[in-house]
Design a protein around this motif. Sequence first.
Motif, PDB file in Angstrom:
ATOM      1  N   VAL A  58       0.821  -1.205   0.000  1.00 14.12           N
ATOM      2  CA  VAL A  58       0.000   0.000   0.000  1.00 14.12           C
ATOM      3  C   VAL A  58       0.859   1.261   0.000  1.00 14.12           C
ATOM      4  CG1 VAL A  58      -1.766   1.278   1.252  1.00 14.12           C
ATOM      5  CG2 VAL A  58      -1.866  -1.213   1.134  1.00 14.12           C
ATOM      6  N   GLU A  80      -6.208  -3.318  10.954  1.00 15.46           N
ATOM      7  CA  GLU A  80      -6.853  -2.691   9.795  1.00 15.46           C
ATOM      8  C   GLU A  80      -6.592  -3.474   8.504  1.00 15.46           C
ATOM      9  OE1 GLU A  80      -3.188   0.156  10.066  1.00 15.46           O
ATOM     10  OE2 GLU A  80      -4.352  -1.027  11.474  1.00 15.46           O
ATOM     11  N   ARG A  81      -5.674  -4.447   8.582  1.00  9.98           N
ATOM     12  CA  ARG A  81      -5.426  -5.297   7.410  1.00  9.98           C
ATOM     13  C   ARG A  81      -6.133  -6.648   7.566  1.00  9.98           C
ATOM     14  NH1 ARG A  81      -1.267  -4.259   4.033  1.00  9.98           N
ATOM     15  NH2 ARG A  81      -0.663  -6.429   3.880  1.00  9.98           N
ATOM     16  N   ARG A 105      -3.866  -9.549   8.369  1.00 10.83           N
ATOM     17  CA  ARG A 105      -2.874 -10.087   7.408  1.00 10.83           C
ATOM     18  C   ARG A 105      -1.548  -9.355   7.577  1.00 10.83           C
ATOM     19  NH1 ARG A 105      -5.948 -14.086   6.503  1.00 10.83           N
ATOM     20  NH2 ARG A 105      -8.053 -13.491   5.910  1.00 10.83           N
ATOM     21  N   PRO A 106      -0.418 -10.083   7.435  1.00  9.91           N
ATOM     22  CA  PRO A 106       0.892  -9.444   7.585  1.00  9.91           C
ATOM     23  C   PRO A 106       1.231  -8.557   6.388  1.00  9.91           C
ATOM     24  CG  PRO A 106       1.167 -11.710   6.941  1.00  9.91           C
ATOM     25  CD  PRO A 106      -0.303 -11.499   7.148  1.00  9.91           C
ATOM     26  N   ARG A 143      -9.111 -15.326  -3.641  1.00 15.33           N
ATOM     27  CA  ARG A 143      -8.440 -16.407  -2.903  1.00 15.33           C
ATOM     28  C   ARG A 143      -8.279 -17.643  -3.761  1.00 15.33           C
ATOM     29  NH1 ARG A 143     -11.716 -15.648   2.687  1.00 15.33           N
ATOM     30  NH2 ARG A 143     -10.458 -13.927   3.511  1.00 15.33           N
ATOM     31  N   LEU A 172       1.759 -15.401  -2.188  1.00 14.42           N
ATOM     32  CA  LEU A 172       1.487 -13.967  -2.150  1.00 14.42           C
ATOM     33  C   LEU A 172       0.157 -13.638  -1.505  1.00 14.42           C
ATOM     34  CD1 LEU A 172       2.630 -12.879  -5.733  1.00 14.42           C
ATOM     35  CD2 LEU A 172       3.879 -12.704  -3.587  1.00 14.42           C
ATOM     36  N   LYS A 211      -1.594 -13.919   1.338  1.00 22.60           N
ATOM     37  CA  LYS A 211      -1.926 -13.181   2.564  1.00 22.60           C
ATOM     38  C   LYS A 211      -1.458 -11.728   2.498  1.00 22.60           C
ATOM     39  CE  LYS A 211       2.026 -15.318   4.916  1.00 22.60           C
ATOM     40  NZ  LYS A 211       2.445 -16.166   6.047  1.00 22.60           N
ATOM     41  N   TYR A 212      -0.323 -11.467   1.837  1.00 26.43           N
ATOM     42  CA  TYR A 212       0.171 -10.089   1.759  1.00 26.43           C
ATOM     43  C   TYR A 212      -0.738  -9.228   0.904  1.00 26.43           C
ATOM     44  CZ  TYR A 212       4.300 -12.739   3.141  1.00 26.43           C
ATOM     45  OH  TYR A 212       5.145 -13.586   3.758  1.00 26.43           O
ATOM     46  N   ILE A 213      -1.073  -9.763  -0.288  1.00 26.09           N
ATOM     47  CA  ILE A 213      -1.884  -8.937  -1.190  1.00 26.09           C
ATOM     48  C   ILE A 213      -3.269  -8.741  -0.616  1.00 26.09           C
ATOM     49  CG2 ILE A 213      -2.815  -8.722  -3.521  1.00 26.09           C
ATOM     50  CD1 ILE A 213      -0.492 -10.310  -4.544  1.00 26.09           C
ATOM     51  N   GLU A 214      -3.779  -9.809   0.037  1.00 24.10           N
ATOM     52  CA  GLU A 214      -5.093  -9.679   0.645  1.00 24.10           C
ATOM     53  C   GLU A 214      -5.066  -8.587   1.715  1.00 24.10           C
ATOM     54  OE1 GLU A 214      -6.971 -13.417   1.655  1.00 24.10           O
ATOM     55  OE2 GLU A 214      -8.217 -12.359   3.115  1.00 24.10           O
ATOM     56  N   GLY A 215      -3.966  -8.571   2.471  1.00 20.81           N
ATOM     57  CA  GLY A 215      -3.798  -7.514   3.480  1.00 20.81           C
ATOM     58  C   GLY A 215      -3.815  -6.145   2.845  1.00 20.81           C
ATOM     59  N   ASP A 216      -3.048  -5.990   1.755  1.00 23.44           N
ATOM     60  CA  ASP A 216      -3.007  -4.706   1.052  1.00 23.44           C
ATOM     61  C   ASP A 216      -4.394  -4.298   0.600  1.00 23.44           C
ATOM     62  OD1 ASP A 216      -0.355  -4.729   1.417  1.00 23.44           O
ATOM     63  OD2 ASP A 216       0.213  -4.839  -0.706  1.00 23.44           O
ATOM     64  N   LEU A 217      -5.106  -5.267   0.009  1.00 22.00           N
ATOM     65  CA  LEU A 217      -6.434  -4.973  -0.523  1.00 22.00           C
ATOM     66  C   LEU A 217      -7.368  -4.503   0.577  1.00 22.00           C
ATOM     67  CD1 LEU A 217      -7.020  -7.905  -3.058  1.00 22.00           C
ATOM     68  CD2 LEU A 217      -6.882  -5.472  -3.581  1.00 22.00           C
ATOM     69  N   ILE A 218      -7.307  -5.213   1.706  1.00 21.39           N
ATOM     70  CA  ILE A 218      -8.209  -4.857   2.798  1.00 21.39           C
ATOM     71  C   ILE A 218      -7.857  -3.486   3.363  1.00 21.39           C
ATOM     72  CG2 ILE A 218      -8.932  -5.495   5.126  1.00 21.39           C
ATOM     73  CD1 ILE A 218      -8.658  -8.426   4.202  1.00 21.39           C
ATOM     74  N   GLU A 219      -6.551  -3.223   3.489  1.00 21.51           N
ATOM     75  CA  GLU A 219      -6.123  -1.926   3.996  1.00 21.51           C
ATOM     76  C   GLU A 219      -6.645  -0.795   3.097  1.00 21.51           C
ATOM     77  OE1 GLU A 219      -1.914  -1.733   4.708  1.00 21.51           O
ATOM     78  OE2 GLU A 219      -1.986   0.458   4.932  1.00 21.51           O
ATOM     79  N   LEU A 220      -6.486  -0.998   1.775  1.00 21.96           N
ATOM     80  CA  LEU A 220      -6.970   0.007   0.831  1.00 21.96           C
ATOM     81  C   LEU A 220      -8.477   0.164   0.926  1.00 21.96           C
ATOM     82  CD1 LEU A 220      -4.810  -0.817  -2.288  1.00 21.96           C
ATOM     83  CD2 LEU A 220      -4.954   1.397  -1.131  1.00 21.96           C
ATOM     84  N   GLU A 251     -10.479  -0.422   3.471  1.00 19.16           N
ATOM     85  CA  GLU A 251     -10.860   0.297   4.692  1.00 19.16           C
ATOM     86  C   GLU A 251     -10.708   1.808   4.500  1.00 19.16           C
ATOM     87  OE1 GLU A 251     -12.199  -0.758   7.479  1.00 19.16           O
ATOM     88  OE2 GLU A 251     -12.245  -2.839   6.786  1.00 19.16           O
TER      89      GLU A 251
END
Lengths: 112, 887
Positions: A27, A69-70, A73-74, B13, B20, B22-31, B33
């Motif tokens: 991000v 907030e993720r 996820r790490p 998924r 990749l 869990k990382y990309i999923e994290g990025d997606l969720i962060e964006l 939110e």
Amino acid sequence: MGKFQLGEFEEIVMLTVGVLFGNAYGVSIKKEIEERQGRNVSVGALQSALKRLEDKGYLTSYEGESTSERGGRPKRYFNITAQGKNAIEETRKMRNQLYDAIPKPALDVKIG
Amino acid sequence: MNNPPKIALKFFRWFCRKDLLKYIEGDLIELFEEQVETKGLNKARLLFTWEVLKLFRPDIIRLNRSITQINQWTMFKNYLKVGIRNLLRYKAFSFINIFGLAVAMVVTLLLILLLVDQHQYDQFHTHSDRIYRIHSKLDNSIIANASSPVPLVETMQNDFAIIESGTNLIPGVGGDVIFNSATNTEIRGFFADDQFFKVFSFQLKEGNERTALAQPNSMVITSEVAQKLFHDDPAVGQQVRFLDRGLGLMKIDIGTGKEEVAEDWGTFTITGVVNLNDYKSHIDFDMLVSASTLPRLYQEGKVQDRSESWENYSVGYSYLMVYPDVSEAQLLASLQELVDLKYKDIADLSGIEFLPRSLNQITPGAFVGNPITLRLPIEAYFVLFGLAIVILLSAGFNYTNLSIARALTRTREIGVRKVNGAHRGSLIFQFLTESVLTSFCASTMAVVMLLLLKPVLNALWINQVLNFDLTINGWVFVGFFGVSLMVGLLAGAYPALVLSRFTPLKALKNLTDSHSSRFGFKRILNIAQFAFSLLFIVTAILIARQFHHIVNFEYGFSTENIINIPIQGNDYKLIQREFESIAGVSDISACEFVPALLHTNGASVSRAFSSEDLFNAEMISVSPDFIKTMSFELVAGKNLPAHLENSVVVNMSCIDKLKWDNPNEALGQTIYLEGQKAVQIAGVINDVKFQNPIMGDGKLPLILVNKPELFSFVNVKVNGDPYEVVHQLEEKWAAIDQTHPFNYFIYQDQLAKSTRWFGDLVSIVIGIAALAVIISCLGLLGMAIYTTERRIKEVSIRKVLGANTSQLLLALGRSFLILLLIAIVIGGPLSYLISNLWLESFPNRVDFGLGTVAIGSLCLLLIGSITIITQIVTVSRTNPVKSLKDE
């Protein structure tokens, strides 16, 4: 010279990873590029570029902390490798050489 | 906490790489939110989905490419190489496989060509998907008629809102068109209304489609006719005279029909020229006459007015174009409504049905009565496809058999591959690659064979009638590629499954001698092949005998040296006077139609003036000389009198049917035609076979009358070669008739032509039988080669111990002989039953007994034995030292 092949977008990603030293993950890289370049970057394009750069050995990654907030996820942080450093330097050098080789009058263009 | 769209997340998924994810999923969720905060939930969800979709790209998608990806191509190359080496190494087997498959594929390819050609018909119409021809089907008949009542189109257009347009084609125009009273040519066609060019997409080379058929006395002709009449001059605007002779639509003229007297229909203006060669359509014509001409012709009594007749369903072809989005079912319902409305008072036709048939389904389509042009019905394609599949199966069996038989020679290869880590799947893939390779080699050969064969096929007489266009185009190749691939996969499937099952240990130690059970499977395939071959042989023998029977049919009267000349509306007496003066002419007579061809004329006859006890007889109007010309034998009484129409001559069958014991009793007696018209029997002739041998055995009651106004052929009997007299006849003809060109038929040629399609059928069936036998024998040869090679040591030892060739034959050939015998035991009765089935449909047939089956079986046994014996003899001749010394 052909040893270090970097696409335009790849180069920007490499440089941004450098700029964000220590805080370069999906991000943050995306936002940094969007801010500096004023263009939209899709997660897909960014992730596939990161993947390619890592496969080439220009970037390394390590797993970071996971936050709420993720969705738990790490993060995945990126760093430039020595080879990556060579690659951006080589690209920069080549660009400078080309720039220097332009004869003066060619750039002496009056606007308007 | 807000939730991103579930489906998008699930999808992500599913496709994303595991490392990749869990990382990309994290990025997606962060964006996500963040965007919920700034842009609102809905927009954020949308953007989330969009991002997921953009992630669907090669670098991110997970692939199962752990092992296979690495050397799939390399391995494939290896399989190909090994396959090619195997083909080259075992040349005999490769030849058997490839040649057999190629022969079978030629048949298949031919069928694909035919089907593709037929499918191109009527595709050029812009609205072909919503044009329907209306078929009429009577209550008591199984087959529908292509024709329907004339008023149908107009009524449907007026009363039902679903019909956009419609057009009628009314046949019954055929005769001579004359330009400048000099050039004249024969043309046939339809009456067509001005909607014709609106419904169909024929385009005029000259003229305007919208107005061409509007005015009365207009005529649209084809470029061929235009070329004949006007050569290269413009045709539109020219005036021509048309004489109608009531010619039918079909152009197969073997001089069978009744010639009608030419009737002057007056002057027509050419309003359009269409080049029909540009279009493949089931509608075939030389010319179209504007339907607005009809009222005049009705008035003049030249054409019967059926424009309001709902009773007659055989005089017109109705085409309806519905609006877009109107379904066939809707049209059918409307037609049913029409039937309820119009046929409630017509008791005879109360069960009539009108069935829409889409334009695309006319050619090829199901069999219909009264068709516009003769085409092979779809049923015939099913039969042909059945034959092609049997042959293809037979060739496929060969491949399967030989591959399994040869499995033992490849056990080491399989073992080594397995030890090196090959999965069963990759071995299956390898063997399928080989079989597909073989089948592609075969198909290449098939294409070459077909190109050589094409001229022969185009020359078949059947092709002139059915008009197949055997050009090879892209679709043919697509279809053929598919067939080759399928054949390869099917033929290779069983061997691939069997061979890949070997365990490496057994395969390497060569312990796979437990092949007795598989030999059972191979045997079944062999037996099936030979049973089919026997069926084909028996069919071929039978059909050839039937053909021989028909060609050498004893008519009971003389057909030699007779020339039949259409009278073309001239006076018979005049022709007779002119022709009599020619030197080689011995007899001249006239008749209504030429006997024993396809035309017949039935009449019902009775001994009493009543409508009971009627029976059907063949009635023909002839001149008194006819009996002499045809060499009929007068059993009793006198010939027909020259000018008395109520005298008849009958044959012996007729006397029998009329229940007289002696022909002399019948002389002078009165009989009744159609139960009312009284005629006297003047004479009795022997039983001549007055029927085409294909239609029946000719044992018909026959009645000859003398009605000169019905004569349409002159029969000239000559001494010696008829061809020598023909040009003298032609010279005389020129003096009699200046309008019509001289036309003649040699009677024996006519008879031969009328049975010619049967001859073509014979050649086709014999050809297919030969193919089936060749393929089966190739298979047998392959098995024989294999067996003898495997047993070469045994043969050598036997020879060393003193066995001679005949003993070796017995030892090696016994199992094959048993196989052939089993095939005969199964195939013999089967072919007897099947042949009897189709033979039933011939009214005039040869006797068929078990004798024919026995001959067929003997043929098969002989061919099969020769195949095996040649191989065994070759092996037994080799010097035992050669095979014993190695190893």
